[in-house]
Design a protein around this motif. Structure first.
Motif, mmCIF file in Angstrom:
data_model
loop_
_atom_site.group_PDB
_atom_site.id
_atom_site.type_symbol
_atom_site.label_atom_id
_atom_site.label_comp_id
_atom_site.label_asym_id
_atom_site.label_seq_id
_atom_site.Cartn_x
_atom_site.Cartn_y
_atom_site.Cartn_z
ATOM 1 N N THR A 24 0.707 -1.051 0.015
ATOM 2 C CA THR A 24 -0.096 0.025 -0.022
ATOM 3 C C THR A 24 0.883 1.365 0.038
ATOM 4 O OG1 THR A 24 -1.731 -1.345 1.314
ATOM 5 C CG2 THR A 24 -1.674 1.153 1.082
ATOM 6 N N ARG A 25 1.889 1.251 0.818
ATOM 7 C CA ARG A 25 2.686 2.548 0.802
ATOM 8 C C ARG A 25 3.224 2.644 -0.753
ATOM 9 N NH1 ARG A 25 6.002 2.588 6.692
ATOM 10 N NH2 ARG A 25 4.269 2.016 7.981
ATOM 11 N N LEU A 26 3.953 1.543 -1.166
ATOM 12 C CA LEU A 26 4.777 1.867 -2.477
ATOM 13 C C LEU A 26 3.323 2.337 -3.600
ATOM 14 C CD1 LEU A 26 6.620 -1.582 -3.002
ATOM 15 C CD2 LEU A 26 7.351 0.763 -2.661
ATOM 16 N N ILE A 27 2.499 1.651 -3.272
ATOM 17 C CA ILE A 27 1.344 2.185 -4.544
ATOM 18 C C ILE A 27 0.977 3.505 -4.327
ATOM 19 C CG2 ILE A 27 -1.152 1.931 -5.110
ATOM 20 C CD1 ILE A 27 -0.705 -1.288 -4.537
ATOM 21 N N LEU A 28 0.709 4.029 -2.872
ATOM 22 C CA LEU A 28 0.149 5.385 -2.421
ATOM 23 C C LEU A 28 1.391 6.558 -2.885
ATOM 24 C CD1 LEU A 28 -1.628 4.750 0.983
ATOM 25 C CD2 LEU A 28 -2.538 5.399 -1.359
ATOM 26 N N PHE A 29 2.569 6.027 -2.465
ATOM 27 C CA PHE A 29 3.888 7.050 -2.747
ATOM 28 C C PHE A 29 3.829 7.310 -4.179
ATOM 29 C CE2 PHE A 29 4.930 6.443 1.830
ATOM 30 C CZ PHE A 29 4.711 7.684 2.218
ATOM 31 N N THR A 30 4.027 6.323 -5.028
ATOM 32 C CA THR A 30 4.185 6.169 -6.309
ATOM 33 C C THR A 30 2.961 6.921 -7.160
ATOM 34 O OG1 THR A 30 5.240 4.123 -6.402
ATOM 35 C CG2 THR A 30 4.598 4.706 -8.543
ATOM 36 N N ALA A 31 1.567 6.488 -6.568
ATOM 37 C CA ALA A 31 0.609 7.239 -7.303
ATOM 38 C C ALA A 31 0.523 8.874 -7.052
ATOM 39 C CB ALA A 31 -0.754 6.731 -6.588
ATOM 40 N N PHE A 32 0.960 9.113 -5.735
ATOM 41 C CA PHE A 32 1.052 10.636 -5.369
ATOM 42 C C PHE A 32 2.258 11.347 -6.024
ATOM 43 C CE2 PHE A 32 2.818 13.750 -2.600
ATOM 44 C CZ PHE A 32 1.753 14.645 -2.581
ATOM 45 N N THR A 33 3.401 10.713 -6.430
ATOM 46 C CA THR A 33 4.358 11.053 -7.043
ATOM 47 C C THR A 33 3.949 11.289 -8.630
ATOM 48 O OG1 THR A 33 6.044 10.094 -5.492
ATOM 49 C CG2 THR A 33 6.926 10.750 -7.690
ATOM 50 N N GLN B 219 2.727 14.214 -13.331
ATOM 51 C CA GLN B 219 1.814 14.532 -14.556
ATOM 52 C C GLN B 219 0.964 15.586 -14.475
ATOM 53 O OE1 GLN B 219 -0.530 11.073 -15.311
ATOM 54 N NE2 GLN B 219 1.428 9.630 -15.177
ATOM 55 N N GLY B 220 0.567 16.177 -13.284
ATOM 56 C CA GLY B 220 -0.147 17.363 -13.270
ATOM 57 C C GLY B 220 0.684 18.620 -13.487
ATOM 58 N N ALA B 221 2.442 18.493 -13.362
ATOM 59 C CA ALA B 221 3.042 19.563 -13.602
ATOM 60 C C ALA B 221 3.080 19.526 -15.135
ATOM 61 C CB ALA B 221 4.485 19.287 -12.925
ATOM 62 N N PHE B 222 3.357 18.378 -15.900
ATOM 63 C CA PHE B 222 3.395 18.203 -17.171
ATOM 64 C C PHE B 222 2.083 18.847 -17.913
ATOM 65 C CE2 PHE B 222 7.115 15.482 -16.566
ATOM 66 C CZ PHE B 222 7.734 15.954 -17.648
ATOM 67 N N ALA B 223 1.022 18.281 -17.290
ATOM 68 C CA ALA B 223 -0.346 18.703 -17.894
ATOM 69 C C ALA B 223 -0.638 20.283 -17.618
ATOM 70 C CB ALA B 223 -1.588 18.005 -17.294
ATOM 71 N N PHE B 224 -0.252 20.851 -16.680
ATOM 72 C CA PHE B 224 -0.172 22.392 -16.387
ATOM 73 C C PHE B 224 0.870 23.004 -17.461
ATOM 74 C CE2 PHE B 224 0.912 26.229 -13.860
ATOM 75 C CZ PHE B 224 -0.291 26.701 -13.580
ATOM 76 N N ALA B 225 1.938 22.524 -17.743
ATOM 77 C CA ALA B 225 2.902 23.177 -18.240
ATOM 78 C C ALA B 225 2.329 22.989 -20.043
ATOM 79 C CB ALA B 225 4.216 22.611 -18.215
ATOM 80 N N LEU B 226 1.807 21.893 -20.411
ATOM 81 C CA LEU B 226 1.322 21.909 -21.529
ATOM 82 C C LEU B 226 0.164 22.641 -21.801
ATOM 83 C CD1 LEU B 226 1.236 20.271 -24.315
ATOM 84 C CD2 LEU B 226 -0.427 18.383 -23.285
ATOM 85 N N TYR B 227 -0.914 22.612 -20.893
ATOM 86 C CA TYR B 227 -1.900 23.580 -20.740
ATOM 87 C C TYR B 227 -1.597 25.119 -21.272
ATOM 88 C CZ TYR B 227 -5.829 26.547 -19.931
ATOM 89 O OH TYR B 227 -6.942 27.827 -19.641
ATOM 90 N N PHE B 228 -0.844 25.598 -20.399
ATOM 91 C CA PHE B 228 -0.237 27.087 -20.630
ATOM 92 C C PHE B 228 0.586 27.178 -21.928
ATOM 93 C CE2 PHE B 228 -1.330 27.630 -16.259
ATOM 94 C CZ PHE B 228 -1.872 28.840 -16.108
ATOM 95 N N GLN B 229 1.174 26.186 -22.548
ATOM 96 C CA GLN B 229 1.943 26.281 -23.801
ATOM 97 C C GLN B 229 0.827 26.561 -24.936
ATOM 98 O OE1 GLN B 229 5.030 26.786 -24.493
ATOM 99 N NE2 GLN B 229 4.503 27.049 -26.608
ATOM 100 N N ILE B 230 -0.404 25.681 -24.519
ATOM 101 C CA ILE B 230 -1.412 25.570 -25.779
ATOM 102 C C ILE B 230 -2.199 26.845 -25.595
ATOM 103 C CG2 ILE B 230 -3.680 24.549 -26.494
ATOM 104 C CD1 ILE B 230 -2.126 21.715 -25.427
ATOM 105 N N ARG B 231 -2.462 27.451 -24.469
ATOM 106 C CA ARG B 231 -2.969 28.691 -24.139
ATOM 107 C C ARG B 231 -2.497 29.762 -24.774
ATOM 108 N NH1 ARG B 231 -3.222 32.882 -20.436
ATOM 109 N NH2 ARG B 231 -5.117 33.715 -20.193
ATOM 110 N N HIS B 232 -0.848 29.843 -24.593
ATOM 111 C CA HIS B 232 -0.171 30.937 -25.151
ATOM 112 C C HIS B 232 -0.247 30.878 -26.769
ATOM 113 C CE1 HIS B 232 3.117 33.719 -25.542
ATOM 114 N NE2 HIS B 232 3.651 32.509 -26.226
ATOM 115 N N THR B 233 -0.002 29.681 -27.161
ATOM 116 C CA THR B 233 -0.146 29.505 -28.709
ATOM 117 C C THR B 233 -1.489 30.088 -29.329
ATOM 118 O OG1 THR B 233 1.517 27.774 -28.576
ATOM 119 C CG2 THR B 233 0.184 27.900 -30.576
ATOM 120 N N LEU C 87 -7.235 17.582 -20.263
ATOM 121 C CA LEU C 87 -5.876 17.062 -19.746
ATOM 122 C C LEU C 87 -6.072 16.882 -18.424
ATOM 123 C CD1 LEU C 87 -3.586 19.960 -20.947
ATOM 124 C CD2 LEU C 87 -3.681 17.865 -21.827
ATOM 125 N N THR C 88 -7.002 17.365 -17.577
ATOM 126 C CA THR C 88 -7.102 16.976 -16.077
ATOM 127 C C THR C 88 -7.887 15.423 -16.012
ATOM 128 O OG1 THR C 88 -7.699 19.130 -15.435
ATOM 129 C CG2 THR C 88 -8.506 17.464 -14.043
#
Length: 476
Positions: free
Chosen positions: A11-20, A25-39, A167-168
């Motif tokens: 459970t600890r491995l799954i929780l920590f890996t899922a959280f990471t 992925q949230g950071a990449f999605a956030f960056a991708l969204y703002f790149q698309i928005r800017h374009t 993206l979310t």
């Protein structure tokens, strides 16, 4: 996210890996969204700028009036655009679709492409401003014309909102699917923990010969398995020693008890004279003393092994202590016509526990007297050197081999063919001496030289400062 103590490793491995994964992925999605928005915003603003340039081409100033080519306006992409045109001194021209609303002045929008506007009718627009110079006839410069062009950006905002939701959802689905796959993978990879737990659960104190056997275990588990197997080996050895010790104690106590019972039975079988009773009582007294000595030695050894034996360091002359200790054995040595040779010059000084050293000396002297045949010889010598003080007790009449000499420190071990005084020894004296020597930080060695048995005590000077025990309570 803090797992509790009862949370499993899976459970600890799954929780920590899922959280990471969610964070990454949230950071990449956030960056991708703002790149698309800017374009998209850049393209939208570039279109507005093109509209402003096209509008500047069809605007004219004639006799202090602003005019626009309506045919060109209708045929261009500006038909549905919102615009305002201003020229000094107070010339202005607005698109009909603005009605009573006004766009902000060009001075507030010039160079700003990220400035959404909300008109009074709640219509959200995005505008761009442009300043142009208009030439008439090519020979005179007219005042600069300010043009503000705006368009409805609701479609753009809807597109950006749709992209953000998409993206979310994709990020959440990726985390969920990855977690499910990770749970399957972790369960597969950690099967070794189930096998390890099963083997540990099957261990029993009645059979400590079994060992953990997982040849396909990952490398990270090998130190744990090796440590557990080493612990099992030590436990098995300790249990075997305890079983052997209990058996030996029972055997050693049974012999004097049987002798005591026999003596009492013979004495009580029929009336006897006073001398016979006295002989029986003396025999019983000797047996009880033997049993008391055995029990005291066992208690002292138990205290030494459990770290409860006190060590009080004092400066003393070891040779003087040895001669005082020998006095209680002198009559016995004389009765057996033993030749006792002393090579222990006075004047030496060591810092050690006098009671423990006296107890060691008593057992060494008793062992030498008991195993030296009548008319034999005992040599007692002591001398200091650079790092230790050495006591050597050498007695004749030894029939031990070198292999047997290595076992003299084992509890209850005796070589029957080398014994002369067999009734007074239980095989604990030298074993106790070694334990006491360890408490003093000393070494006790036994060797055989032809027909001589030699035992040496090497006491460090000064004694080590790292040995600490509690109070010594053994009486002798």
């Amino acid at each position: 996210m803090t797992p509790t103590a009862s949370t499993s490793l899976r459970t600890r491995l799954i929780l920590f890996t899922a959280f990471t994964m969610a964070i990454v992925q949230g950071a990449f999605a956030f960056a991708l969204y703002f790149q698309i928005r800017h374009t998209l915003l850049t393209q939208f603003d570039a279109g507005l700028h093109d509209n402003a340039s096209a509008l500047a081409a069809i605007v004219d100033i004639d006799h202090n009036r602003l005019s626009i080519d309506k045919d060109a306006l209708l045929n261009s992409s500006l038909a549905d655009a919102y615009f305002e045109i201003h020229a000094p001194p107070n010339l202005a021209l607005r698109s009909a679709n603005l009605r009573d609303s006004h766009l902000p002045p060009a001075s507030e929008l010039l160079g700003l492409y990220d400035a959404p506007l909300t008109l009074p009718n709640h219509l959200t627009l995005r505008a761009v401003a442009l300043d142009v110079s208009h030439f008439e006839g090519g020979d005179s410069l007219t005042p600069r014309i300010s043009i503000v062009v705006a368009r409805d950006d609701s479609a753009l905002r809807h597109t950006l909102s749709h992209i953000a939701i998409l993206l979310t959802l994709l990020c959440a689905a990726a985390v969920l699917i990855s977690s499910l796959l990770l749970a399957i993978l972790v369960r597969y990879l950690l099967r070794v923990t189930d096998r390890l737990s099963a083997q540990l659960s099957s261990l029993d104190a009645a059979d400590l010969s079994r060992r953990i056997d997982l040849p396909d275990a990952p490398r990270e588990f090998q130190p744990v398995i090796t440590t557990v197997n080493a612990l099992l080996h030590r436990l098995a050895a300790a249990f075997e020693r305890e079983r052997s010790f209990s058996t030996d104690v029972a055997h050693e106590l049974r012999t004097p008890l049987a002798s005591l019972q026999t003596t009492l039975d013979v004495s009580l079988r029929r009336p006897r004279d006073q001398a016979a009773y006295r002989t029986s009582l003396l025999r019983c007294d000797a047996i009880t003393r033997q049993m008391r000595s055995l029990v005291e030695n066992l208690l002292t050894m138990a205290r030494a092994e459990s770290g409860q034996l006190g060590v009080a360091s004092h400066a003393l002359d070891p040779c003087e202590l040895l001669r005082e200790t020998w006095q209680s054995f002198e009559s016995h040595a004389h009765a057996r016509a033993l030749d006792v040779l002393w090579r222990c010059p006075p004047g030496a000084c060591v810092e050690t526990d006098p009671e423990i050293l006296r107890l060691i000396a008593r057992n060494l002297f008793d062992n030498a007297l008991s195993y030296t045949p009548p008319h034999g010889r005992i040599e007692i010598s002591a001398h200091p050197d650079e790092s230790s003080w050495t006591l050597r007790v050498r007695n004749s009449g030894c029939r031990l081999t070198h292999a047997q000499a290595a076992r003299v420190f084992d509890r209850f071990w005796r070589a029957d063919d080398a014994r002369t005084d067999t009734e007074s020894h239980a095989g604990l004296g030298l074993s106790l001496c070694r334990r006491l020597a360890q408490a003093l930080g000393a070494k006790l060695l036994a060797t055989v030289d032809q027909t001589h048995f030699i035992i040496e005590l090497h006491l460090p000077t000064p004694p080590p400062l790292t040995t600490h025990y509690s109070l010594l309570t053994t009486d002798h």
